[in-house]
Design an enzyme around this catalytic site. Structure first.
Site, PDB file in Angstrom:
ATOM      1  CG  HIS A 169       1.015  -6.882   0.748  1.00 22.45           C
ATOM      2  ND1 HIS A 169       2.139  -6.773   1.537  1.00 22.45           N
ATOM      3  CD2 HIS A 169       1.293  -6.235  -0.404  1.00 22.45           C
ATOM      4  CE1 HIS A 169       3.056  -6.092   0.877  1.00 22.45           C
ATOM      5  NE2 HIS A 169       2.580  -5.758  -0.305  1.00 22.45           N
ATOM      6  CG  MET A 170      -3.117 -11.500  -3.746  1.00 19.42           C
ATOM      7  SD  MET A 170      -4.403 -12.769  -3.635  1.00 19.42           S
ATOM      8  CE  MET A 170      -3.406 -14.235  -3.415  1.00 19.42           C
ATOM      9  CG  HIS A 171      -0.037  -5.778  -4.843  1.00 22.03           C
ATOM     10  ND1 HIS A 171       0.020  -4.411  -4.672  1.00 22.03           N
ATOM     11  CD2 HIS A 171       1.054  -6.269  -4.206  1.00 22.03           C
ATOM     12  CE1 HIS A 171       1.093  -4.102  -3.972  1.00 22.03           C
ATOM     13  NE2 HIS A 171       1.744  -5.212  -3.680  1.00 22.03           N
TER      14      HIS A 171
HETATM   15  P1  5GP Z   1       4.652  -3.964  -1.750  1.00 19.20           P
HETATM   16  O1  5GP Z   1       5.577  -3.101  -2.563  1.00 19.20           O
HETATM   17  O2  5GP Z   1       5.167  -4.176  -0.361  1.00 19.20           O
HETATM   18  O3  5GP Z   1       4.276  -5.236  -2.448  1.00 19.20           O
HETATM   19  O4  5GP Z   1       3.290  -3.157  -1.685  1.00 19.20           O
HETATM   20  C1  5GP Z   1       2.938  -2.331  -0.613  1.00 19.20           C
HETATM   21  C2  5GP Z   1       1.720  -1.552  -1.043  1.00 19.20           C
HETATM   22  O5  5GP Z   1       1.146  -0.967   0.100  1.00 19.20           O
HETATM   23  C3  5GP Z   1       2.032  -0.420  -2.024  1.00 19.20           C
HETATM   24  O6  5GP Z   1       1.295  -0.602  -3.220  1.00 19.20           O
HETATM   25  C4  5GP Z   1       1.604   0.835  -1.257  1.00 19.20           C
HETATM   26  O7  5GP Z   1       1.015   1.820  -2.092  1.00 19.20           O
HETATM   27  C5  5GP Z   1       0.627   0.287  -0.237  1.00 19.20           C
HETATM   28  N1  5GP Z   1       0.555   1.022   1.010  1.00 19.20           N
HETATM   29  C6  5GP Z   1       1.609   1.424   1.776  1.00 19.20           C
HETATM   30  N2  5GP Z   1       1.172   2.055   2.868  1.00 19.20           N
HETATM   31  C7  5GP Z   1      -0.181   2.067   2.802  1.00 19.20           C
HETATM   32  C8  5GP Z   1      -1.198   2.592   3.664  1.00 19.20           C
HETATM   33  O8  5GP Z   1      -0.946   3.174   4.713  1.00 19.20           O
HETATM   34  N3  5GP Z   1      -2.485   2.404   3.268  1.00 19.20           N
HETATM   35  C9  5GP Z   1      -2.809   1.760   2.106  1.00 19.20           C
HETATM   36  N4  5GP Z   1      -4.102   1.636   1.825  1.00 19.20           N
HETATM   37  N5  5GP Z   1      -1.875   1.260   1.281  1.00 19.20           N
HETATM   38  C10 5GP Z   1      -0.574   1.411   1.626  1.00 19.20           C
END
Ligand code: 5GP
Length: 121
Positions: free
Chosen positions: A99-101
């Site tokens: 995923h891309m933030h």
């Molecule tokens: P990562 O740390 O893997 O780059 O980012 C994962 C992101 O997914 C985090 O910013 C977290 O808040 C978000 N996230 C995790 N579970 C959910 C969910 O069930 N719904 C939404 N909308 N975001 C989620």
């Protein structure tokens, strides 16, 4: 292995979806770290940036065009924003569906937190 993002793609659990097409889905992060914090994901299950392949180029390119469109729609394109893809443990990845933030709506500060002495190595 499927993650919670597969359930969001399948509409099995709710999310605040801001964009969808045949390749990508975008929805607001559940724990936003900026006034605008949107996750842009491929519909294809690609666990990490290590798992991308030649055939994924159109899909991954789409993440950028979607990011640019959403940035315009959210009114943050001109001031600017940050796109982040975390990979594995050192990158801080928590959900193993690539995923891309898209983060914006305020000055985001330095790209990385200052390294602590305890983090050496
Ligand atoms: P990562 O740390 O893997 O780059 O980012 C994962 C992101 O997914 C985090 O910013 C977290 O808040 C978000 N996230 C995790 N579970 C959910 C969910 O069930 N719904 C939404 N909308 N975001 C989620």
């Amino acid at each position: 292995m499927s993650t919670i993002f597969s359930k969001i793609i399948a509409k099995e659990i709710p999310a605040d979806i801001v964009y969808e097409d045949e390749l990508a889905l975008a929805f607001r992060d559940i724990a936003p770290q900026a006034p605008v914090h949107i996750l842009i994901i491929p519909k294809k299950e690609i666990p990490t940036a290590n798992d991308v392949a030649d055939g994924d180029e159109a899909t991954l390119g789409r993440l950028f065009t979607v990011a640019a469109k959403i940035a315009r729609d959210e009114g943050i394109a001109e001031n600017g924003y940050r796109l982040i893809v975390n990979c594995n443990e050192h990158g801080g990845q928590e959900v193993f569906h690539l995923h891309m933030h898209l983060l914006g709506g305020r000055r985001l500060g330095p790209m990385l937190a200052r390294k602590l002495a305890s983090e050496d190595g």
